[in-house]
Design a protein around this motif. Sequence first.
Motif: not given
Length: 197
Positions: A83-89, A91-98, A100-102, A153-155
């Motif tokens: 789940x955390x890896x999916x959230x990280x992906x 974030x990166x796909x949307x180029x959102x800076x946060x 998050x060491x998943x 990170x999800x938000x």
Amino acid sequence: MNLNPYSPPQTALDQSSFEGGNSSAPEFYVVSRRKFFLLFYLTLGFYDYYWFYRNWAIYKARTGESIWPVMRGLFPIFFVWSLFASVDRSLKRGQRTHFFNHARLGSVYVVASVIGHTCNKLSDKNIGSPYTDWIPLLVFITLGYTLWQAQKAINIACNDPQGESNSRLSWANYGWMGGTLLIVALTLYAIVSGVAD
């Protein structure tokens, strides 16, 4: 524009169209900070199971992946990294800076869960008391904080950093919190009554 009447139609499709998902829906479960903490701590952590289930159910609806959200919600320790890896992906796909060491956050969740479960079992057998009685409380606080870091990170990944779209408490939320507190109060009453006798 292609003028050949025999050529297949050309359309722009995103990844979710191929996977059978809904690209307009949020990818994960958005919750505000206040609501998350109230639900997690005032249900004594039982919100944890619902939180994982909702994230996986929404993720499945968005992506169309063949997963079982109920099983992933009931046994989060096996799926937290995923789940955390999916959230990280996301974030990166949307180029959102946060930051998050998943992987590290997932490891903290798993280790804390194992320590808490082990100490509860030892405490039930009066082994290592009083340490095994108090360590689960620290674990409980750690788990809540760990999931809150993931929630932040999800938000952000869902374009709702403050979780405003899910910030109000429903009657069901009050029911869960009130029911849990009632059980705690009755348990404490029974303990105090037993000591008094």
